[in-house]
Scaffold this motif. Structure first.
Motif, PDB file in Angstrom:
ATOM      1  N   UNK A 222      32.676 -15.724   1.273  1.00 50.85           N
ATOM      2  CA  UNK A 222      33.042 -14.908   0.122  1.00 50.85           C
ATOM      3  C   UNK A 222      31.828 -14.153  -0.404  1.00 50.85           C
ATOM      4  N   UNK A 223      30.693 -14.838  -0.520  1.00 49.76           N
ATOM      5  CA  UNK A 223      29.480 -14.199  -1.032  1.00 49.76           C
ATOM      6  C   UNK A 223      29.011 -13.076  -0.117  1.00 49.76           C
ATOM      7  N   UNK A 224      29.051 -13.325   1.190  1.00 50.51           N
ATOM      8  CA  UNK A 224      28.591 -12.331   2.161  1.00 50.51           C
ATOM      9  C   UNK A 224      29.496 -11.106   2.143  1.00 50.51           C
ATOM     10  N   UNK A 225      30.799 -11.315   2.182  1.00 46.44           N
ATOM     11  CA  UNK A 225      31.725 -10.184   2.210  1.00 46.44           C
ATOM     12  C   UNK A 225      31.731  -9.440   0.879  1.00 46.44           C
ATOM     13  N   UNK A 226      31.497 -10.157  -0.224  1.00 47.64           N
ATOM     14  CA  UNK A 226      31.397  -9.480  -1.518  1.00 47.64           C
ATOM     15  C   UNK A 226      30.227  -8.505  -1.523  1.00 47.64           C
ATOM     16  N   UNK A 227      29.119  -8.903  -0.904  1.00 53.71           N
ATOM     17  CA  UNK A 227      27.962  -8.002  -0.823  1.00 53.71           C
ATOM     18  C   UNK A 227      28.288  -6.783   0.034  1.00 53.71           C
ATOM     19  N   UNK A 228      29.001  -7.001   1.127  1.00 52.43           N
ATOM     20  CA  UNK A 228      29.372  -5.885   1.998  1.00 52.43           C
ATOM     21  C   UNK A 228      30.304  -4.917   1.266  1.00 52.43           C
ATOM     22  N   UNK A 229      31.306  -5.455   0.574  1.00 48.68           N
ATOM     23  CA  UNK A 229      32.233  -4.601  -0.172  1.00 48.68           C
ATOM     24  C   UNK A 229      31.490  -3.816  -1.246  1.00 48.68           C
ATOM     25  N   UNK A 230      30.571  -4.460  -1.947  1.00 45.32           N
ATOM     26  CA  UNK A 230      29.800  -3.765  -2.976  1.00 45.32           C
ATOM     27  C   UNK A 230      29.025  -2.595  -2.391  1.00 45.32           C
ATOM     28  N   UNK A 231      28.396  -2.814  -1.237  1.00 51.09           N
ATOM     29  CA  UNK A 231      27.624  -1.733  -0.626  1.00 51.09           C
ATOM     30  C   UNK A 231      28.523  -0.594  -0.152  1.00 51.09           C
ATOM     31  N   UNK A 232      29.741  -0.929   0.296  1.00 52.74           N
ATOM     32  CA  UNK A 232      30.667   0.109   0.718  1.00 52.74           C
ATOM     33  C   UNK A 232      31.236   0.882  -0.466  1.00 52.74           C
ATOM     34  N   UNK A 233      31.532   0.159  -1.544  1.00 49.48           N
ATOM     35  CA  UNK A 233      32.144   0.797  -2.708  1.00 49.48           C
ATOM     36  C   UNK A 233      31.153   1.614  -3.524  1.00 49.48           C
ATOM     37  N   UNK A 234      29.977   1.073  -3.758  1.00 52.29           N
ATOM     38  CA  UNK A 234      29.031   1.742  -4.660  1.00 52.29           C
ATOM     39  C   UNK A 234      27.721   2.127  -3.995  1.00 52.29           C
ATOM     40  N   UNK A 235      27.461   1.607  -2.795  1.00 48.89           N
ATOM     41  CA  UNK A 235      26.186   1.898  -2.142  1.00 48.89           C
ATOM     42  C   UNK A 235      26.247   2.942  -1.054  1.00 48.89           C
ATOM     43  N   UNK A 236      27.449   3.440  -0.761  1.00 50.14           N
ATOM     44  CA  UNK A 236      27.576   4.493   0.245  1.00 50.14           C
ATOM     45  C   UNK A 236      27.498   4.006   1.674  1.00 50.14           C
ATOM     46  N   UNK A 237      27.674   2.706   1.908  1.00 46.99           N
ATOM     47  CA  UNK A 237      27.619   2.176   3.267  1.00 46.99           C
ATOM     48  C   UNK A 237      28.788   2.717   4.084  1.00 46.99           C
ATOM     49  N   UNK A 238      28.492   3.233   5.266  1.00 45.60           N
ATOM     50  CA  UNK A 238      29.521   3.803   6.132  1.00 45.60           C
ATOM     51  C   UNK A 238      29.358   3.276   7.544  1.00 45.60           C
ATOM     52  N   UNK A 239      30.359   3.533   8.372  1.00 42.74           N
ATOM     53  CA  UNK A 239      30.332   3.062   9.761  1.00 42.74           C
ATOM     54  C   UNK A 239      29.226   3.756  10.538  1.00 42.74           C
ATOM     55  N   UNK A 240      28.676   3.030  11.513  1.00 38.25           N
ATOM     56  CA  UNK A 240      27.641   3.592  12.374  1.00 38.25           C
ATOM     57  C   UNK A 240      28.225   4.737  13.176  1.00 38.25           C
ATOM     58  N   UNK A 241      27.547   5.885  13.163  1.00 42.26           N
ATOM     59  CA  UNK A 241      28.017   7.052  13.901  1.00 42.26           C
ATOM     60  C   UNK A 241      27.547   7.045  15.337  1.00 42.26           C
ATOM     61  N   UNK A 242      26.308   6.621  15.539  1.00 42.92           N
ATOM     62  CA  UNK A 242      25.759   6.591  16.895  1.00 42.92           C
ATOM     63  C   UNK A 242      24.622   5.590  16.932  1.00 42.92           C
TER      64      UNK A 242
END
Length: 326
Positions: A222-242
């Motif tokens: 839960x803690x790990x995925x919460x950090x990932x969701x936070x970075x995606x929602x507010x940190x601009x984390x996106x899928x690797x392009x290449x």
């Protein structure tokens, strides 16, 4: 000749992890060629497969669809004639006044259908299992083992087993967040031994996860995925392009890429990803010089060249009128 229905085409695109917009006519007021229930899919390049109205209506639908792909929001599109005084207000709808319209009105519901974000989970441990299970519940898709292409985040939960290999693979694939499940002390030892660059170190979260006092494997997940969701929602984390380097793909990654994509729930799902979708080849747009509409440029967009300059139009009528005046 076999005709693919819109629902079948939507499933194909979903299985192939291709973003698209499902457009459905929910109201049509004559005179108009569309009928309630007509639908189509609009791809990221602006192409339309199906029917939601004539060429002028398609122009408005295409432009609105490109916006929904970028922001991930559904929208009710109202395409009205210039004299729209007789049509009731629809709060919250996107209204487009179409001067090329035949005189009727249509309302079209646009729903973006976007690929689920991919998460790689490395480690056959209780924490790794918990991360995979919770990630599925959160509407993530788990990447095949050893595969990092297109992955948004990688969770390394081997607890001392094959951690360097997993970290290196994710870094080489350009993954933006690599969550290393380890104590502060062991994480420092592992990362120091890898002789990483400053950029690579910034993409790794040693002792990953938000500080919630987690103790059990599920709480750590839960803690790990919460950090990932936070970075995606507010940190601009996106899928690797290449890939971030020229390293060759691993055997596992090459085999996974050669397989057919795994099937996911039909055209109504998935509802994601978290964050905007930027098509690999964004559809170009132009302004119709006659009616002022924004048109998406594609193979079927009416086109003309005057004095060496290109012009695009919402319909053949506008093109004919423009060329006749030259």
């Amino acid at each position: 000749m076999t005709t693919t229905s819109t629902a079948e085409r939507a499933r194909q695109l979903t299985d192939a992890r291709k973003p698209f917009v499902h457009a459905t006519v929910v109201r049509a007021q004559e005179p108009t060629s569309a009928r309630a229930g007509d639908d189509a899919v609009i791809l990221a390049d602006g192409s339309i497969e199906g029917f939601v109205g004539g060429s002028c209506a398609e122009t408005s639908v295409r432009a609105a669809a490109m916006t929904t792909l970028r922001d991930g929001n559904t929208v009710l599109l109202r395409v009205l004639p210039e004299d729209a005084a007789d049509f009731p207000e629809t709060p919250g709808a996107l209204v487009v006044v179409n001067p090329c319209h035949s005189g009727g009105a249509i309302e079209i519901f646009l729903r973006p259908v976007l690929p689920k974000p991919l998460v790689a989970v490395d480690g056959n441990t209780p924490i790794g299992t918990a991360v995979a299970e919770l990630a599925a519940f959160l509407d993530f898709e788990i990447a095949p083992s050893g595969t990092y292409a297109g992955v948004t985040a990688a969770v390394v939960a081997g607890l001392g087993r094959d951690e360097e290999r997993a970290i290196r693979g994710a870094l080489d694939a350009g993954v933006g967040l690599i969550a290393l499940v380890a104590s502060h002390k062991r994480a420092a030892v592992v990362l120091d031994a890898m002789e990483l660059s400053e950029d690579e170190r910034e993409r790794i979260r040693p002792h990953a996860g938000l500080d919630i006092g987690a103790r059990t494997p599920k709480e750590v997940a839960l803690a790990v995925l919460a950090e990932i969701v936070r970075e995606m929602r507010v940190g601009g984390l996106a899928a690797a392009k290449k890939a971030a380097s020229s390293h060759a793909a691993t055997h596992g990654e090459a085999a996974a890429l050669a397989k057919e994509p795994e099937s996911v729930a039909g055209p109504a799902l998935p509802v994601g990803p978290i964050g905007p979708v930027v098509p690999e080849t964004p559809a170009a747009t132009a302004i119709d010089p006659i009616c002022g509409m924004t048109v998406t440029i594609g193979p079927e967009t009416p086109h003309g060249v005057v004095d060496g300059e290109n012009y695009w139009f919402c319909c053949p009528g506008c093109r004919k009128k423009f060329l006749a005046a030259r």
